[in-house]
Motif scaffolding. Structure first.
Motif, PDB file in Angstrom:
ATOM      1  N   THR A   1       0.854  -1.188   0.000  1.00  0.00           N
ATOM      2  CA  THR A   1       0.000   0.000   0.000  1.00  0.00           C
ATOM      3  C   THR A   1       0.885   1.231   0.000  1.00  0.00           C
ATOM      4  OG1 THR A   1      -1.814  -1.070   1.192  1.00  0.00           O
ATOM      5  CG2 THR A   1      -1.738   1.322   1.246  1.00  0.00           C
TER       6      THR A   1
ATOM      7  N   ALA B   1       0.730   5.380  -0.178  1.00  0.00           N
ATOM      8  CA  ALA B   1      -0.181   6.507   0.035  1.00  0.00           C
ATOM      9  C   ALA B   1       0.357   7.756  -0.655  1.00  0.00           C
ATOM     10  CB  ALA B   1      -0.358   6.778   1.522  1.00  0.00           C
TER      11      ALA B   1
ATOM     12  N   VAL C   1      -3.330   7.664   7.034  1.00  0.00           N
ATOM     13  CA  VAL C   1      -2.218   7.123   6.264  1.00  0.00           C
ATOM     14  C   VAL C   1      -1.296   6.300   7.153  1.00  0.00           C
ATOM     15  CG1 VAL C   1      -0.103   7.797   5.036  1.00  0.00           C
ATOM     16  CG2 VAL C   1      -2.287   8.866   4.457  1.00  0.00           C
TER      17      VAL C   1
ATOM     18  N   ALA D   1      -0.790   2.577   5.415  1.00  0.00           N
ATOM     19  CA  ALA D   1       0.198   2.577   4.330  1.00  0.00           C
ATOM     20  C   ALA D   1       1.490   1.873   4.721  1.00  0.00           C
ATOM     21  CB  ALA D   1       0.490   4.003   3.895  1.00  0.00           C
TER      22      ALA D   1
ATOM     23  N   VAL E   1       4.906   6.118   1.839  1.00  0.00           N
ATOM     24  CA  VAL E   1       4.203   7.386   1.679  1.00  0.00           C
ATOM     25  C   VAL E   1       4.933   8.242   0.646  1.00  0.00           C
ATOM     26  CG1 VAL E   1       3.399   9.490   2.826  1.00  0.00           C
ATOM     27  CG2 VAL E   1       3.444   7.334   4.078  1.00  0.00           C
TER      28      VAL E   1
ATOM     29  N   VAL F   1       6.566   4.406   5.775  1.00  0.00           N
ATOM     30  CA  VAL F   1       5.697   5.222   6.616  1.00  0.00           C
ATOM     31  C   VAL F   1       6.358   5.550   7.952  1.00  0.00           C
ATOM     32  CG1 VAL F   1       4.450   3.224   7.579  1.00  0.00           C
ATOM     33  CG2 VAL F   1       3.339   5.459   7.482  1.00  0.00           C
TER      34      VAL F   1
END
Length: 544
Positions: free
Chosen positions: A50, A52, A231, A235, A238, A252
């Protein structure tokens, strides 16, 4: 995974990227000129990861996301490279893009009511995608739809197939959007502000659901948000965007623990803080209610007999003094806005409503008219409450004429003064609402209320649609105006961080009932009700 096609491309053994964006540039043609929106963005998303994209409105987040499957329209000029599983999307034939959209790459948008067709049932809307991409119809399609709705947490899905979007709550509609996105077993899920419009408890549920689905289905995700607290919870990596560029990216933990760029540090620091200024001991009570009720009759049968009531507000007792803020919190449908509208005598209610010591509950519209200038409201969406056909000067000054309080005064001077006070440039008063940012439009709405010098102001989710940095500015502005003019605020919000910074007292509502109220410190430090604890846990989960 159901619905998967055979023979799909696999990630490059060199990069392992499901999506690889390189030197992406996007501009929009307008009147013979190209306005740049994205300026050389590069990032990648690995399988099961993931990533972000965070930043303020206008930073280019959503434009970047839409470019992945070329959904920007004819006015957009796209340069650079966007590769999905090593296949170039920039300049790809429309047939290739159609096969990938909603099948390999799926979207979840911020407001499901703008994405769901209000005229089609859930079964029809989910069935269209299954028929288009998988050829499923009839009983097979119905079974798959029930499976999808079950997967995203819709209870008794068989009974909801014939429902329309308006029959679902906000959280349920977002779950349906997630089911539609998952229908064809995508590799990449793009979630564009999927929780912004939801209550904190529903936000937490949706984030948990997305995390579960990501793990179970092996999904990759591009998660777009302006809320860094969200977030942090979802996440792996980032990318921070500002003015169409990525100014910083990394894991992150690294971004939150040791941000390198000044803009990232500013975003992380952008949270309403401090406490409301003390209220003078001799402050006068502006508004009060005792056991206030708002019941809506349920009518059935040919004769439309009343068979029951929806108890939207069922016995609310409160008081707010000059210079004091009462924060009203609770999930959607708890009765927050209904209570405020009843206090302002905009809907019928039972029980006394005291305004400056006078019970106005039984007053006629004509008798109430002279009080209206003292009771103002600022809504959640300023763009929806500001007339697009009126200039800012006309919007702000409209109340002066309605209440006849500008006679013998220079109206433009009054407008200029209040615009300056709320942080707007008076020389922009000839412009229209669409020419301002979201935060500026909210300042216009505040100026419209404040020019009448009211005594009580209802603030109905005034910061929920705004970026974090703009939220801080609006909270500071409201505090300053309250301190200067001794305003009594009824502050309605599902954002408990903002409520804590703004409020002296807090009322917690659920299903029309006031389940707990007290000082801000009492509610946040020692909540007594389980529901209040659940709200606080959902709002501050993951915070350090």
């Amino acid at each position: 995974m159901p619905g998967r096609e055979q023979g799909r491309a696999t990630p490059s053994p060199d990069t392992g990227a499901v999506l690889a964006v390189r030197d992406l540039k996007i501009g929009f043609r307008q009147e013979g000129q190209v306005t740049p929106a994205v300026k050389g963005v590069s990032f990648h998303i690995d399988k099961g990861e993931t990533v972000a994209l965070v930043g303020e409105s206008g930073s280019g987040k959503s434009v970047t996301a839409l470019s992945t499957v070329q959904l920007l329209g004819d006015a957009a000029r796209v340069e650079g490279s966007v590769k999905y599983l090593n296949r170039e999307m920039v300049g790809a034939p429309e047939k290739v893009l159609r096969d990938i959209r909603g099948n390999d790459i799926s979207f979840i948008f911020q407001e499901p009511m703008t994405s769901l067709n209000p005229l089609h049932t859930l079964e029809k809307q989910l069935g269209e995608s299954l028929a288009l991409h998988q050829g499923l119809t009839g009983d097979k399609a119905r079974a798959r739809i029930v499976e999808l709705l079950t997967r995203v947490g819709i209870r008794d899905p068989e009974t909801r197939l014939a429902d329309y979007p308006h029959q679902l709550s906000g959280g349920q509609r977002q779950r349906v959007m997630i089911a539609m996105a998952l229908a064809n077993g995508p590799d990449l899920l793009i979630a564009d502000e999927p929780t912004t419009a939801l209550d904190v408890t529903i936000q937490a549920q949706i984030l948990e659901l997305l995390a579960e689905l990501k793990a179970a289905e092996g999904l990759s995700m591009l998660f777009i948000s302006h809320d860094l607290n969200i977030v942090r919870r979802i996440a792996d990596r980032v990318c921070v965007m500002k003015d169409g560029q990525i100014v910083e990216q990394g894991p992150v933990e690294q971004i939150f623990a040791n941000p390198q760029h000044e803009y990232t540090r500013m975003l992380l620091a952008a949270e309403p803080s401090g406490l409301a200024d003390p209220v003078p001991a001799d402050a006068e009570t502006m508004v009060a209610t005792k056991d206030l009720k708002v019941w809506f009759p349920i009518k059935r049968g040919l004769m439309r007999r009343v068979v029951g009531h929806v108890k939207a507000v069922n016995g609310a007792t409160l008081s707010v003094r000059a210079g004091e803020t009462l924060g009203i919190v609770g999930e959607s449908g708890s009765g927050k806005t209904t209570l405020a509208l009843a206090i302002m005598r905009l809907i019928q209610s039972d029980g006394p409503i005291l305004f400056l010591g006078q019970d106005i509950a039984g007053w006629t519209s004509k008798k109430l008219r002279h009080l209206r200038r003292d009771m103002q409201i600022v809504f959640q969406d300023p763009f929806g409450s500001l007339s697009p056909r009126m200039t800012v000067e006309q919007i702000i000054a409209e109340g002066l004429g309605v209440h006849g309080i500008d006679k013998g005064q220079d109206r433009r001077k009054l407008v200029a003064e209040i615009m300056a006070e709320v942080g707007l440039k008076p020389e922009t008063m000839h412009r229209y609402p669409h020419e301002f940012s979201g935060g500026q439009r909210q300042r216009i709405a505040i100026a419209r209320a404040m020019i009448l010098r009211p005594k009580v102001v209802v603030l109905d989710e005034p910061t929920s649609a705004l970026d974090m940095t703009v939220q801080v500015q609006i909270v500071d502005l409201l505090r300053r105006l309250q301190q200067k003019y001794g305003l009594a605020f009824l502050f309605i919000s599902h954002d408990l961080r903002v409520v804590r910074a703004m409020s002296h007292k807090i009322m917690v509502m659920r299903a029309g009932e006031v389940i707990e109220q007290g000082t801000t410190a009492e509610i946040f430090d020692s909540p007594k009700d389980l529901y209040t604890r659940a709200l606080l846990n959902a709002a501050f989960a993951g915070a350090e």
